[in-house]
Structures are given as structure tokens and as C-alpha cells.
Design a protein around this motif. Structure first.
Motif, short mmCIF file in Angstrom:
data_model
loop_
_atom_site.label_atom_id
_atom_site.label_comp_id
_atom_site.label_asym_id
_atom_site.label_seq_id
_atom_site.Cartn_x
_atom_site.Cartn_y
_atom_site.Cartn_z
N LEU A 1 9.47 26.69 -3.03
CA LEU A 1 8.69 27.79 -3.61
C LEU A 1 7.57 28.22 -2.68
O LEU A 1 7.25 29.39 -2.58
CB LEU A 1 8.11 27.35 -4.94
N ILE A 2 6.98 27.22 -2.00
CA ILE A 2 5.85 27.54 -1.16
C ILE A 2 6.28 28.37 0.04
O ILE A 2 5.54 29.22 0.52
CB ILE A 2 5.12 26.24 -0.75
N GLY B 1 8.34 30.59 -0.16
CA GLY B 1 8.81 31.87 -0.69
C GLY B 1 10.29 31.88 -0.99
O GLY B 1 10.89 32.94 -1.14
N LEU B 2 10.93 30.68 -1.06
CA LEU B 2 12.35 30.63 -1.40
C LEU B 2 12.47 30.26 -2.86
O LEU B 2 11.84 29.31 -3.31
CB LEU B 2 13.06 29.58 -0.56
N GLN B 3 13.26 31.01 -3.58
CA GLN B 3 13.42 30.70 -5.00
C GLN B 3 14.73 29.95 -5.18
O GLN B 3 15.80 30.51 -4.97
CB GLN B 3 13.44 32.00 -5.81
N PRO B 4 14.67 28.66 -5.53
CA PRO B 4 15.93 27.95 -5.73
C PRO B 4 16.67 28.56 -6.91
O PRO B 4 16.04 29.10 -7.81
CB PRO B 4 15.50 26.52 -6.05
N GLY B 5 17.96 28.45 -6.89
CA GLY B 5 18.73 29.04 -7.98
C GLY B 5 19.98 29.68 -7.43
O GLY B 5 20.28 29.56 -6.24
N PRO B 6 20.71 30.34 -8.32
CA PRO B 6 22.02 30.85 -7.93
C PRO B 6 21.99 31.79 -6.73
O PRO B 6 22.99 31.92 -6.03
CB PRO B 6 22.49 31.60 -9.18
N MET B 7 20.87 32.48 -6.49
CA MET B 7 20.86 33.47 -5.42
C MET B 7 20.61 32.87 -4.04
O MET B 7 20.79 33.53 -3.03
CB MET B 7 19.78 34.53 -5.70
N GLY C 1 18.41 25.21 -9.59
CA GLY C 1 16.96 25.13 -9.69
C GLY C 1 16.53 23.96 -10.56
O GLY C 1 15.39 23.87 -10.95
N LEU D 1 11.75 20.86 -4.32
CA LEU D 1 11.83 22.14 -5.02
C LEU D 1 10.50 22.87 -4.91
O LEU D 1 10.46 24.07 -4.65
CB LEU D 1 12.15 21.85 -6.49
#
Lengths: 168, 498, 337
Positions: free
Chosen positions: B338-339, B341-347, B323, B334
Motif C-alpha cells: 500500500l505504501i 501505491g500498489l493496491q493488492p487485489g484482483p487487479m 488482498g 500487504l
């Protein structure tokens, strides 16, 4: 290149230019040292303060300037021309209109200023006819306008002329 | 192998006619953005964003990331033709690319730049495909001391390579460092060197300095010789492409080294701009033709372009897994995630497999599309050199002014660009090297803040820079590179004596 | 040929997207050209994310006829953006989103601007702060952690945060004052970087906003200890397998009485008309009613207090005083402030 320059009278000698530039660099370094000392240029318990690095950067700038100055002052080869009169005239022919262009942006906006600039340049230096220069200048600016203002929504400086078209 | 299956699945997701069309749109827009210094990836994404709401996220990210590839390719074009870097990471490309164009080999330089970019990206994508979990863990190991070590290494790789007088090199570099220090000091929150001028609050932007020093300065120099660009009679045909391709395999080692540098810098993330400088420095040092770098060597174009593209590509990895964006354009992508609805990061890799592997597959495809697009435009862009000087020169100046203005939407920066232009002209004539100034301006601020962050953490103990194998290793490598010229000179002397 | 086609494609697609959509007239005034949405911070941070989301919501739902562009002006801890809008007197086509640097930057640097130089439009939400530690450290509660910090002695534990003399450092100092501990505060450039540095254990704890660290929390890399507010978060949906935002205790429950919330509000240039301000008030109200906004609020565990008009002014007045007090106590004021 040397050969090429020889028949052009020197506007300023290389040595003079070296000395002037070194003096300016020195002044720049001194300003940096001055402001860093004000901020604190010590190495505190938790590492350097805000002015620590700039202080020594400034000092080193000054030192380098002094050495360059001294070398230039005693350099016998420094007599050669930094720039010939003819060359300088050519450079100024571009540079002065550019300065005027940038000043004009603030008055009449970028698009109009650059239309004038391109047309002027083509007619004055390129010896193009009006009939060729003006359409080119207008076309370039129209495409710039479409590109920046309409498609990419990047607002550029605008003046009374755009306002008259309701684009301001 | 699981990755292969996932990747094939990704290709299945990405390879629809609709997505292919989006790739082309993205690449073309990206090239345009890369060419014009006034436009950045942020503009490209912003303008296409409304279109992406009706698309599936995978298609949207394919198009937006293709803008990114396109911009990476496009940055080289103006660097080579006019000595004006369209994007920060193409500064190092000017060092040999522009001299090549002056020799009438613009087509060769462009082909070499595009092909190397493609190879760099390809290697980086392979790394992402197969090593992403390992690489993500590796990136986490980087704290302030490690960052400082990386900047130090970049610096060490590049320094000492400029010819000219030593004291002028030092003066030039120090001016760069001083300019980098202007503005708000991020560690203490104090204002430095602003003297109460609000225009100086944001500091000196790299792009403005570069447009002035390289672009405007070069036009002024060119004018001394008369109203023409050198190299206007360049040969512009398919032959140039073929000739360059025959030449390129000779530089396989440089390509490989630069890709490694680029991947490393992208993942860390140190960024594409330092990567290109580092790769250029390393190539110059270890190449047989190292001494002739800067006079128009194809190898001097290959090295920075490969590294910049490898770094730009692998910079997407920390963005997806941590992220943390590795570049400004990645930061805007990035925002895009978010727009939808995807959250960047380990998941992300766990929960959004379709999306992630579709994106990775599109990196392969997008770069192929990018290469095809830019290669077909080589004759077109090289033909710009044939436009009469009295038309193209004012247009370039206008575009430069726009580029400087858009950085902070400020007229002050346009004046600043002119000042830098005069400085560039005078410095070049007096043999003050410009590259150290630019490098110091890019790295100075970041190197200083990581240095001080590290010392805050260690409570002032300098041993922090050798406190573990990673940071110690990078520092040692940097020191070795710094003293290498001395060592090799010493060795030669010993050998002669013996 | 292919290029020309795809350019044509792009242009056609753009034209379609940019065609003005029919929508209801909002009162007496409407923007007549592109609206510039200034973010006084860099890309990727909390304010930037919110601004880009608002921009996207407006575009997606056709809430405004004229286009909007998000512009980052983060130089000088946001002073660049604030000065820009302060100097655009009477220009109704510029709005700015704020973070705490609306108060902290002028106080810490002496750069001349104040919220009273701008026209307050609306408070959109308040952002929370949470004390985070890496998940594989033994501290299960804020108390255990504070005790460990105390036991280790002054300066041994590292607190990471965004910027210097800004909200993160203010909270850190408040925490130190309350508990008699001493952290080594390490300033980074952005919230995302801070969270990653915590996962990599380059710092021992952070006070990240929920949205900045939620992903690492869900991945089991970080653990929230307490929220700096006087009541718990309201979101009851499970975020991780076992916990919801509402399961995080307040710091007050852990014996640390600190509440700090950060303004996410919108301002306009000075000297704009009432009708112009009302346009944006109504526009933002519509934004807040969209499902995308509600989803974002929940994901980032925002406090959804929204104020306009005199209530907003009163809140700003109070908050300015409070920041002055907090920064004075911390010794962060610029000389002469």
C-alpha cells in the motif's frame, strides 16, 4: 533411566504427583464449566452460544481428570520416584534464579537483570572466574541491546540504569 | 506458454546485482528473525521499510519477501537444537528434530529441515506460477463451513498419533481448547474465562505456551541429568550434509504429500502452522516407520518443514490476488504494498505485471539464496551446542523471556511462560502428551468461530457441513482419517481370522 | 564470508537510514526516544493500514528525529491497546489510533476505559461505510436490494461484517430498524476477509469501508449500492471505467436515512503536557499535507474532516452519546452499562 534414578532418594512419588496434577486439572475444568454456564451453554436456534463448547470442554477435562486420578490411586507401580532429591535440587538451582531474574526485570529492567543472571549462573553453577563471567554476560546483553533496541526497534523493559544513560 | 514468458521477464527484472544483494540481506535478516522468538517478520519489515522508499517497488518487495523466506528457514534452527520453536510453524519440527539433535545428529536434522523447506517452497512457487488464476478462484470457494472442515481435517490427521494414556491425551487436548477459548469471543463479543483480569483479555498466546511447555520444560528436564545438553558431541561437517542428501530421496513420497498439504493450506488460507501439524500427522500415519516418529526420524523433520514452507510460500498468493493475508508476515508485506501505491487485489496481476512477475521470480531466487545461506550456517549453528551448558542455558532463558515479553509487550506473559514451563516439565514426566494441547490451542479458537459462523449462516442446520462437494469431501476425508486406525486394526484382525 | 559481507552491508545500510535527519524544531518539546504507535486492532485492517502509512510518511519525509514503531494490540476488541495507553499515564512516547471500538468495546464488554481517560490529539479523517453486493447479482440500487431482503423474509439474507457488536453490526441493526428487514449477521475477523467472503458469495452483502473493497470493485467483482452518509462522496475521479466515488448515491436518496462515519483519530496517554500534545498536533498536520496522505485519502474515499482541540472534544462527546444510544437500541450494552 530407571537404573540411573535408583540411588537418588525420591523427593516425591510418582503417584502423589499424579494425584496432585489430576486434582489441579479437575479444578481447572471446573472453573471453565462454571464460567461457561454463566455465559450460556445452550444450543440456541442459530447454533451454539458463547459458552457451549467451553462448557463441554470443561466437563470432559473434569471427567478425564477423575479417571486419571482413579487409575493413579489404584496403580501399584506408582511407588517409583517422580523426581529424586538430587534431581529436584538441580532443577531448582536453575528455576529459582530464573524466577528471581523475571522478578528483577520489573525492578531494574531486562538488560541489567539478564547481565546479573548470566554472570551469576556462570559463576555459581559453571564455576567460572569473575573475569570470564562478567565480560560474557555484558557482551551477550550488549548484543541483545543492539539487536532489539537499536536495530529492530523492539522496546524491552528498562529500568533506572538505562535511564541514567539517557536510554529510557 | 504465456506464464513462461512472463516468468522469464520476471527473472530479467529480478536478476540485477542490486536485487541479488538485497536478497542476501533479506535472507540473512530473516534467518536471524526466525531464530529469535522475540522477533517476527513484522519487526524485519518495519526496520527495512525506510530503506525501501528510494527503491523501485519490485526491489523493495524482493528484499522484504526474502526476510519472509529467511524467517521460514530460520524457525527450524532453535526447534532442532533446543526444542524451542523460533516461529509457530516450527513446533512440529521439534517432535523429531530435537530427538535427532539429542542423538548427536543435529547437523543431519538441520540439513533435512532446510532442504525440505526449499523443496516445499519450490513446489509451491511452481504452483503459483502456473496455476494462480485457477487457485485464486478456488480460494474464493472457502466460506465458514469449508474453513471448519479444513480445521477438522487437520485435527483428524494429527489426533490419535500420540502414544501414552488415552485419558491423559484427552485431558491435555481439552486444556488446550479451554485455553484457546479465553478472551473475547469473536462471534458474540462476550468475554470468556477472563474473570475480570485485564491481562487475560487477549487470551493465551500460542507462542508463549510453546516457549514455556517445550523450551523451558525441556531445559528443566535436561537439568535432571546434569549440566549438559545431550548431543553436544555432534559431528558438524560437510559430511553430515552429504549423508542427509543421500538419505532424503527415500522420502520423496512424504515430500510430495507434505507439499500438497502445504500448498492447499497456504492457498485456503489455513496457514503454515496447521499445515505443518497436518503434514506431520499424515506422514506418521502413512509412513513405514510411522511408529518410530517422535524418536528422531529424519522423515519426521521432512514432513512438517516441507509443508510449512509450501504453505508459507503459497500464502502469498491469496494476499496478492485477494488482498487477504494468509499469515501475519504476509499482512505486513500487504502494508508495504500500500505504501508504494500498489493496491493488492484482483487487479494487481493485470495492472502491475512487472511487479508481480518480479516477485514470483524472486521467490525462486530468494529460496535458492536462502538455502545456500542456511546450509553454510549448519556447522555454525550446530556448534552452539558445544557452548558449555552454564553459559548457554541462562542465555536461552533470557531469549525465551524476551520472546514471551514481546508478544504483547507484557510482563504478565513472562510469568505465564514460567508457569507453562513448570506445566511442561510435570506433564512430560507424567506422560501427558503436549502436542495435542498445542494443536488445540492453535486451532481451537479458529475452528470454533468458523463452526459457529457456519451455523449462523445456515440458521443452526448442521447439514451445512455436507452441503456441497467441497465441504462434504473435506469432512468425509477427515472422518476417514479419524476412524482409520480402527479400520486398519479391524482389517488386520479380519485377515488374521481368515 | 558471504554472510559476513551481507550482514555488514545490512548494518551499513541501516546506519545510513537511521542517521538523524536535520529538520526544523517543532515548538518546545520533542520525543527523546522511540515513539510507540499503538493500533488497537490486528494487522491488515483499516486502522492498521492507516497507522503504517503515517509511520511510512513520517519516515520518508523525515518529520521526526526519533524513530517510530507500529505495535498491534488488538486483543479483546482493542481493549488491550486502550488499557495499555490508559495505564501509561504521563508517557509522551505513546500514541494510539482509534476506530469505533474506542466507544463500542467499553460499552459492549464493560472493560473499564473511556475516551476521557486519554488525551485527544487530533481527528485525522472519517471513514465511510458503503453497502456492497456481488457484481453479478441483479440488484442495481439499494431499494431493489432492500425489497428483495424484505420479500425473502427474516434471516434469509446474510450480512457479513467485522467483529461482533462493533460498527458493522451497529449499521446492520440500524438498517434493519429503518427498513423493517432482518438480516443474519455473520461476524468475521477483519475487513479484507469480509470483502473476499462477499466476492465468494458466502454472504449476500457487506458494509465494508471503501478502502477494504475498492480493489474488488475495480475488478468488477463487487457493486456499491449506497453510502451511509447524508451527502455523496466528493471524489470525482473515475475509479472503475464508468463510475467515480461521487456516483454512488447516498442511502438517504434510496430512502434509508442512516449516516455513520468512523473516527480515525489519534490519542495520547492521560496526563501529558500541553507542549507534548502540541508536538503531535503539528506533526500530524505535516503528515496531512503530504501528497502520499492525499493520495491515500482519495483511494479510500475518506471524509477529510480534521479536528483538534475543543472541536475534537465536542465531537467525541457527541459521538459517544450517539454510540450509547445506537447500542442501547440494538441491545448491545454490557450488563450494568
Amino acid at each position: 533411566m530407571e537404573e540411573h534414578h535408583r540411588h537418588d532418594r525420591a523427593a516425591v512419588s510418582n503417584r502423589t504427583m499424579e494425584l496432585v496434577v489430576a486434582a489441579i486439572v479437575f479444578a481447572f475444568g471446573a472453573v471453565v464449566v462454571y464460567d461457561s454456564a454463566r455465559l450460556g451453554a445452550e444450543w440456541a436456534d442459530d447454533g451454539p452460544q458463547a459458552g457451549y463448547f467451553p462448557f463441554y470442554i470443561g466437563l470432559l477435562t473434569c471427567l478425564a481428570a477423575v479417571i486419571v486420578f482413579a487409575k493413579a490411586a489404584f496403580d501399584a507401580r506408582g511407588r517409583k520416584a517422580f523426581v529424586g532429591v538430587g534431581q529436584l535440587a538441580m532443577v531448582l538451582k536453575l528455576f529459582v534464579p530464573t524466577v528471581v531474574f523475571v522478578a528483577l526485570i520489573q525492578v531494574v529492567g531486562l538488560y541489567f537483570a539478564s547481565t546479573l543472571f548470566i554472570a551469576f549462573f556462570m559463576i555459581w553453577l559453571g564455576k567460572y572466574a569473575w573475569i570470564k563471567a562478567v565480560p560474557v554476560a555484558v557482551a551477550v546483553n550488549l548484543s541483545l541491546f543492539l539487536l532489539f533496541e537499536v536495530w529492530f526497534k523492539v522496546p524491552l523493559p528498562k529500568g533506572p540504569i538505562e535511564a541514567a544513560f539517557g536510554l529510557h | 506458454m504465456e506464464e513462461i514468458n512472463s516468468l522469464l521477464h520476471g527473472f530479467a527484472v529480478a536478476l540485477t546485482p542490486f536485487n541479488l544483494m538485497l536478497m542476501l540481506v533479506g535472507v540473512v535478516l530473516g534467518v536471524l528473525i526466525g531464530v529469535l522468538p522475540g522477533l517476527g517478520g513484522a519487526n524485519g519489515v518495519a526496520i527495512l521499510l525506510p530503506l525501501t522508499f528510494t527503491m523501485p517497488p519490485t526491489s523493495a518487495i524482493i528484499m522484504l519477501s526474502c526476510i519472509y523466506w529467511g524467517a521460514l528457514f530460520g524457525g527450524a534452527i532453535t526447534s532442532i537444537l533446543f526444542n524451542i520453536p523460533g516461529e509457530p510453524w516450527s513446533v512440529a519440527t521439534t517432535f523429531d528434530g530435537y530427538p535427532l539433535a539429542q542423538k548427536g545428529r543435529a547437523g543431519h536434522a538441520l540439513t533435512a529441515a532446510f532442504t525440505s523447506s526449499f523443496i516445499g517452497a519450490l513446489i509451491a512457487v511452481v504452483v503459483i506460477t502456473f496455476l494462480s488464476p485457477v487457485v485464486a478462484r478456488f480460494a474464493l470457494k472457502f466460506g465458514p463451513p469449508e474453513y471448519f472442515a479444513v480445521y477438522f481435517l487437520t485435527f483428524a490427521a494429527f489426533v490419535g498419533m500420540s502414544k501414552g494414556q488415552a485419558w491423559k491425551t484427552i485431558a491435555s487436548m481439552m486444556i488446550g481448547f479451554a485455553l484457546a477459548a479465553v478472551g473475547l469471543d469473536s462471534v458474540t463479543g462476550q468475554l470468556r474465562l477472563t474473570f475480570g483480569f485485564t491481562e487475560l483479555l487477549q487470551g493465551f498466546d500460542f507462542l508463549i505456551a510453546v516457549i514455556g511447555l517445550f523450551g523451558i520444560g525441556e531445559i528443566l528436564l535436561t537439568l535432571e541429568e546434569g549440566l549438559a545438553f545431550k548431543g553436544a558431541n555432534a559431528r558438524l561437517n560437510v559430511k553430515a550434509v552429504m549423508e542427509t542428501w543421500r538419505e532424503l530421496p527415500r522420502y520423496w513420497l512424504t515430500s510430495l504429500r507434505s507439499s500438497a498439504v502445504g500448498c492447499f493450506m497456504g492457498i485456503v488460507p489455513g496457514g503454515a502452522t496447521p499445515a505443518s501439524f497436518m503434514a506431520y500427522g499424515v506422514a506418521k500415519r502413512f509412513s513405514k516407520d510411522g511408529e518410530r516418529f517422535g524418536t528422531g526420524q529424519v522423515e519426521g523433520v521432512v514432513a512438517p518443514e516441507t509443508a510449512a514452507h509450501a504453505a508459507g510460500t503459497s500464502a502469498l498468493l491469496p494476499m496478492l490476488t485477494l488482498g487477504v493475508p494468509g499469515s501475519p508476515t504476509a499482512a505486513v508485506l500487504l502494508g508495504g504494498l500500500l505504501i508504494w501505491g500498489l493496491q493488492p487485489g484482483p487487479m494487481l496481476f493485470v495492472e502491475q505485471k512487472d511487479f508481480v512477475w518480479g516477485l514470483i521470480a524472486s521467490m525462486y531466487l530468494g529460496n535458492i539464496a536462502g538455502l545456500v545461506v542456511v546450509l553454510t550456517t549448519v556447522p555454525l549453528f550446530a556448534a552452539i551446542l558445544r557452548i558449555p551448558f552454564s553459559i548457554i542455558a541462562p542465555v536461552i532463558l533470557v531469549v525465551c523471556a524476551i520472546g514471551a515479553y514481546t508478544v504483547h509487550t507484557s510482563m504478565f506473559d513472562v510469568w505465564l511462560m514460567l508457569v507453562f514451563g513448570v506445566v511442561g516439565y510435570v506433564f512430560k514426566k507424567l506422560d501427558y502428551p503436549l502436542a495435542p494441547l498445542v494443536l488445540a490451542l492453535v486451532l481451537g479458537d479458529r475452528a470454533e468461530s468458523s463452526f459457529r459462523q457456519a451455523l449462523l449462516g445456515s440458521q443452526g442446520d448442521l447439514a451445512i457441513f455436507f452441503s456441497n462437494a467441497l465441504v462434504g469431501g473435506i469432512m468425509t476425508l477427515g472422518i476417514l482419517l479419524l476412524v482409520w486406525p480402527l479400520v486398519s486394526a479391524g482389517l488386520t484382525r479380519l485377515r488374521k481370522a481368515a | 564470508m558471504r554472510i559476513r559481507q551481507s550482514i555488514a552491508c545490512a548494518i551499513a545500510a541501516l546506519a545510513a537510514a537511521l542517521a538523524p535527519a536535520a529538520h526544523a524544531q517543532l515548538g518546545g518539546w520533542e520525543p527523546t526516544k522511540t515513539v510507540e504507535f499503538i493500533v488497537p486492532a490486528g494487522t491488515g485492517g483499516g486502522a492498521d493500514q492507516m497507522a503504517r502509512l503515517i509511520d511510512a510518511i513520517i519516515k520518508k519525509n523525515n518529520l521526526m528525529k526519533q524513530p517510530m514503531v507500529v505495535v498491534n494490540k488488538g486483543g479483546g476488541a482493542g481493549a488491550e491497546g486502550f488499557l495499555d495507553i490508559k495505564n501509561a499515564k504521563g508517557d509522551p512516547h505513546k500514541i494510539i489510533i482509534t476506530l469505533s471500538n474506542l466507544f463500542t468495546t467499553p460499552l459492549a464488554t464493560g472493560v473499564p476505559f473511556n475516551w476521557k481517560d486519554l488525551t485527544p490529539v487530533a481527528m485525522l479523517a472519517l471513514d465511510q461505510f458503503i453497502l456492497w453486493v456481488p457484481a453479478d447479482t441483479p440488484y442495481k440500487t439499494a431499494k431493489e436490494y432492500i425489497d428483495a431482503v424484505k420479500a425473502a423474509g427474516p434471516g434469509k439474507f446474510k450480512m457479513g461484517g467485522t467483529g461482533s457488536k462493533q460498527e458493522d453490526e451497529i449499521i446492520t441493526v440500524a438498517l434493519e430498524k429503518q427498513t423493517g428487514t432482518k438480516f443474519t449477521y455473520i461476524p468475521y475477523k477483519g475487513g479484507g476477509e469480509v470483502a473476499t467472503q462477499l466476492v465468494g458469495k458466502h454472504v449476500d452483502s457487506t458494509v465494508n469501508n471503501p478502502i477494504e473493497a475498492v480493489s474488488q470493485w475495480r475488478a468488477g467483482q463487487l457493486r456499491p449500492l449506497c453510502v451511509f452518509d447524508d451527502q455523496r462522496l466528493v471524489y470525482r475521479g473515475k475509479v472503475t471505467e464508468t463510475m467515480a466515488w461521487s456516483d454512488i448515491p447516498t442511502c438517504k436518496e434510496a430512502g434509508v436515512d442512516i449516516d455513520y462515519l468512523m473516527l480515525r483519530g489519534i490519542f495520547m496517554a492521560p496526563g501529558v503536557t500541553e507542549a507534548q500534545r502540541n508536538y503531535y498536533v503539528a506533526l500530524l498536520k505535516k503528515v496531512r499535507e503530504t501528497p502520499e496522505w492525499k493520495d491515500f485519502m482519495e483511494k479510500g474515499a475518506f471524509n477529510q474532516t480534521a479536528l483538534i482541540g475543543d472541536d475534537y472534544r465536542a465531537w467525541l462527546q457527541k459521538e459517544e452519546q450517539r454510540h450509547y444510544q445506537l447500542m442501547k437500541e440494538a441491545g448491545f450494552l454490557a450488563p450494568g452499562k
